[in-house]
Design a protein around this motif. Sequence first.
Motif, PDB file in Angstrom:
ATOM      1  N   GLU B   3       0.836  -1.186   0.000  1.00 43.47           N
ATOM      2  CA  GLU B   3       0.000   0.000   0.000  1.00 43.47           C
ATOM      3  C   GLU B   3       0.876   1.243   0.000  1.00 43.47           C
ATOM      4  O   GLU B   3       1.855   1.338   0.725  1.00 43.47           O
ATOM      5  CB  GLU B   3      -0.916   0.009   1.230  1.00 43.47           C
ATOM      6  CG  GLU B   3      -2.077  -0.961   1.106  1.00 43.47           C
ATOM      7  CD  GLU B   3      -3.039  -0.833   2.280  1.00 43.47           C
ATOM      8  OE1 GLU B   3      -3.074   0.231   2.901  1.00 43.47           O
ATOM      9  OE2 GLU B   3      -3.725  -1.817   2.559  1.00 43.47           O
ATOM     10  N   GLY B   4       0.506   2.193  -0.807  1.00 41.91           N
ATOM     11  CA  GLY B   4       1.234   3.448  -0.847  1.00 41.91           C
ATOM     12  C   GLY B   4       2.476   3.435  -1.702  1.00 41.91           C
ATOM     13  O   GLY B   4       3.124   4.473  -1.865  1.00 41.91           O
ATOM     14  N   ILE B   5       2.835   2.301  -2.232  1.00 40.00           N
ATOM     15  CA  ILE B   5       4.053   2.235  -3.057  1.00 40.00           C
ATOM     16  C   ILE B   5       3.799   2.802  -4.441  1.00 40.00           C
ATOM     17  O   ILE B   5       4.643   3.496  -5.006  1.00 40.00           O
ATOM     18  CB  ILE B   5       4.543   0.776  -3.161  1.00 40.00           C
ATOM     19  CG1 ILE B   5       5.031   0.294  -1.797  1.00 40.00           C
ATOM     20  CG2 ILE B   5       5.658   0.653  -4.198  1.00 40.00           C
ATOM     21  CD1 ILE B   5       5.509  -1.149  -1.799  1.00 40.00           C
ATOM     22  N   PHE B   6       2.630   2.525  -4.971  1.00 42.20           N
ATOM     23  CA  PHE B   6       2.352   2.906  -6.351  1.00 42.20           C
ATOM     24  C   PHE B   6       1.349   4.061  -6.415  1.00 42.20           C
ATOM     25  O   PHE B   6       0.495   4.208  -5.544  1.00 42.20           O
ATOM     26  CB  PHE B   6       1.785   1.714  -7.132  1.00 42.20           C
ATOM     27  CG  PHE B   6       2.713   0.535  -7.190  1.00 42.20           C
ATOM     28  CD1 PHE B   6       3.870   0.587  -7.946  1.00 42.20           C
ATOM     29  CD2 PHE B   6       2.433  -0.611  -6.472  1.00 42.20           C
ATOM     30  CE1 PHE B   6       4.735  -0.489  -7.996  1.00 42.20           C
ATOM     31  CE2 PHE B   6       3.289  -1.697  -6.508  1.00 42.20           C
ATOM     32  CZ  PHE B   6       4.452  -1.640  -7.273  1.00 42.20           C
ATOM     33  N   ASP B   7       1.488   4.842  -7.463  1.00 43.92           N
ATOM     34  CA  ASP B   7       0.521   5.892  -7.758  1.00 43.92           C
ATOM     35  C   ASP B   7      -0.763   5.230  -8.259  1.00 43.92           C
ATOM     36  O   ASP B   7      -0.771   4.635  -9.330  1.00 43.92           O
ATOM     37  CB  ASP B   7       1.099   6.825  -8.820  1.00 43.92           C
ATOM     38  CG  ASP B   7       0.085   7.864  -9.278  1.00 43.92           C
ATOM     39  OD1 ASP B   7      -1.005   7.963  -8.662  1.00 43.92           O
ATOM     40  OD2 ASP B   7       0.381   8.588 -10.252  1.00 43.92           O
ATOM     41  N   GLU B   8      -1.813   5.310  -7.467  1.00 38.13           N
ATOM     42  CA  GLU B   8      -3.054   4.624  -7.840  1.00 38.13           C
ATOM     43  C   GLU B   8      -4.106   5.576  -8.400  1.00 38.13           C
ATOM     44  O   GLU B   8      -5.284   5.225  -8.502  1.00 38.13           O
ATOM     45  CB  GLU B   8      -3.613   3.860  -6.635  1.00 38.13           C
ATOM     46  CG  GLU B   8      -2.688   2.747  -6.160  1.00 38.13           C
ATOM     47  CD  GLU B   8      -3.318   1.883  -5.084  1.00 38.13           C
ATOM     48  OE1 GLU B   8      -4.558   1.800  -5.040  1.00 38.13           O
ATOM     49  OE2 GLU B   8      -2.569   1.292  -4.282  1.00 38.13           O
ATOM     50  N   THR B   9      -3.664   6.789  -8.763  1.00 36.21           N
ATOM     51  CA  THR B   9      -4.640   7.760  -9.272  1.00 36.21           C
ATOM     52  C   THR B   9      -5.236   7.320 -10.605  1.00 36.21           C
ATOM     53  O   THR B   9      -6.289   7.792 -11.005  1.00 36.21           O
ATOM     54  CB  THR B   9      -3.999   9.143  -9.445  1.00 36.21           C
ATOM     55  OG1 THR B   9      -2.854   9.037 -10.301  1.00 36.21           O
ATOM     56  CG2 THR B   9      -3.568   9.701  -8.100  1.00 36.21           C
ATOM     57  N   HIS B  10      -4.539   6.433 -11.305  1.00 36.33           N
ATOM     58  CA  HIS B  10      -5.058   5.924 -12.581  1.00 36.33           C
ATOM     59  C   HIS B  10      -5.542   4.486 -12.444  1.00 36.33           C
ATOM     60  O   HIS B  10      -5.671   3.778 -13.440  1.00 36.33           O
ATOM     61  CB  HIS B  10      -3.990   6.012 -13.663  1.00 36.33           C
ATOM     62  CG  HIS B  10      -3.628   7.417 -14.026  1.00 36.33           C
ATOM     63  ND1 HIS B  10      -4.220   8.098 -15.061  1.00 36.33           N
ATOM     64  CD2 HIS B  10      -2.754   8.284 -13.466  1.00 36.33           C
ATOM     65  CE1 HIS B  10      -3.719   9.316 -15.138  1.00 36.33           C
ATOM     66  NE2 HIS B  10      -2.821   9.443 -14.181  1.00 36.33           N
ATOM     67  N   ARG B  11      -5.774   4.080 -11.205  1.00 33.78           N
ATOM     68  CA  ARG B  11      -6.231   2.702 -10.969  1.00 33.78           C
ATOM     69  C   ARG B  11      -7.498   2.417 -11.765  1.00 33.78           C
ATOM     70  O   ARG B  11      -8.445   3.211 -11.768  1.00 33.78           O
ATOM     71  CB  ARG B  11      -6.494   2.517  -9.481  1.00 33.78           C
ATOM     72  CG  ARG B  11      -6.970   1.143  -9.100  1.00 33.78           C
ATOM     73  CD  ARG B  11      -7.067   1.040  -7.591  1.00 33.78           C
ATOM     74  NE  ARG B  11      -7.682  -0.213  -7.182  1.00 33.78           N
ATOM     75  CZ  ARG B  11      -7.727  -0.632  -5.931  1.00 33.78           C
ATOM     76  NH1 ARG B  11      -7.204   0.107  -4.971  1.00 33.78           N
ATOM     77  NH2 ARG B  11      -8.297  -1.766  -5.623  1.00 33.78           N
ATOM     78  N   THR B  12      -7.503   1.291 -12.432  1.00 32.31           N
ATOM     79  CA  THR B  12      -8.620   0.942 -13.301  1.00 32.31           C
ATOM     80  C   THR B  12      -9.038  -0.508 -13.082  1.00 32.31           C
ATOM     81  O   THR B  12      -8.194  -1.388 -12.992  1.00 32.31           O
ATOM     82  CB  THR B  12      -8.227   1.098 -14.791  1.00 32.31           C
ATOM     83  OG1 THR B  12      -7.738   2.426 -15.001  1.00 32.31           O
ATOM     84  CG2 THR B  12      -9.407   0.843 -15.700  1.00 32.31           C
ATOM     85  N   LEU B  13     -10.324  -0.722 -12.956  1.00 36.47           N
ATOM     86  CA  LEU B  13     -10.858  -2.080 -12.917  1.00 36.47           C
ATOM     87  C   LEU B  13     -11.386  -2.409 -14.311  1.00 36.47           C
ATOM     88  O   LEU B  13     -12.144  -1.625 -14.890  1.00 36.47           O
ATOM     89  CB  LEU B  13     -11.982  -2.196 -11.888  1.00 36.47           C
ATOM     90  CG  LEU B  13     -11.576  -2.018 -10.421  1.00 36.47           C
ATOM     91  CD1 LEU B  13     -12.815  -2.002  -9.538  1.00 36.47           C
ATOM     92  CD2 LEU B  13     -10.634  -3.126  -9.997  1.00 36.47           C
ATOM     93  N   VAL B  14     -10.976  -3.530 -14.830  1.00 39.06           N
ATOM     94  CA  VAL B  14     -11.361  -3.886 -16.203  1.00 39.06           C
ATOM     95  C   VAL B  14     -12.321  -5.066 -16.176  1.00 39.06           C
ATOM     96  O   VAL B  14     -11.902  -6.201 -15.935  1.00 39.06           O
ATOM     97  CB  VAL B  14     -10.122  -4.244 -17.042  1.00 39.06           C
ATOM     98  CG1 VAL B  14     -10.526  -4.505 -18.490  1.00 39.06           C
ATOM     99  CG2 VAL B  14      -9.083  -3.133 -16.969  1.00 39.06           C
ATOM    100  N   PRO B  15     -13.604  -4.833 -16.392  1.00 40.28           N
ATOM    101  CA  PRO B  15     -14.542  -5.962 -16.501  1.00 40.28           C
ATOM    102  C   PRO B  15     -14.224  -6.761 -17.760  1.00 40.28           C
ATOM    103  O   PRO B  15     -14.118  -6.189 -18.845  1.00 40.28           O
ATOM    104  CB  PRO B  15     -15.913  -5.285 -16.616  1.00 40.28           C
ATOM    105  CG  PRO B  15     -15.694  -3.860 -16.236  1.00 40.28           C
ATOM    106  CD  PRO B  15     -14.272  -3.544 -16.581  1.00 40.28           C
TER     107      PRO B  15
END
Lengths: 164, 64
Positions: B3-15
């Motif tokens: 947690e906190g290691i990666f920039d998750e501002t572009h986190r995307t869930l792909v159905p």
Amino acid sequence: MTAPTLPPDARTTLESEGWLFIRQFLDGDTVKGLVRASEALESSATTLVRDTVMLGVGFEVQSATGRRGEPAVMPGALRKISFPSKGQPAFANLRRDRGVLSALAQLGLDAPKCLVDQVNFKLPRLGTGFPFHQDAHFVIGKTRGRPAARTRADWWSFPTIPSR
Amino acid sequence: MNEGIFDETHRTLVPMQPGDAVLFHPLLAHGSGQNRSDRPRRLVTMWFRGGGPALIKEPAEEGP
């Protein structure tokens, strides 16, 4: 399998975003064949409670915590099959499928070669998550004693879902 | 973990549906969640490399 149709901006998107979603990358017959092949391997592992290698195919069990090396949450509960291509032709064929390789070449991967194949499982209610990570070990590898800098941009992976 | 290691501002869930694929560079941060459903999920993962110097040893596989 015929090469999947790629969106016109596929390569640009992949290079700018680092990832690309492709609808129906594999056709229905290929998916059905992979499901059958996976089920055949799964049927040979119904009593496993520990990680095991059988004839070159690795079976990793699903533990309660999701950590490797721990006993299965129940006999035959699988988390991963490594190199199913060594036990089932459908996976071996996918590694060298002309349609897949052609698509990867169109996306900028020159002379693509598959290094690893596996099936990952998420059992109902039991399948554990996988923390965010990078597969950095794939680009830090060395080539004849030298860093693999020339291949850094040439590593790609693609997961697809052959579930029913 | 992580947690906190990666920039998750572009986190995307792909159905995804059977036959769909996501292709990505190995340095792209990626992960997966628990299966809270009553349905099993299978995912085929393959690593490809491009032409170039041959590797002495193929890398060990990792999780999705």
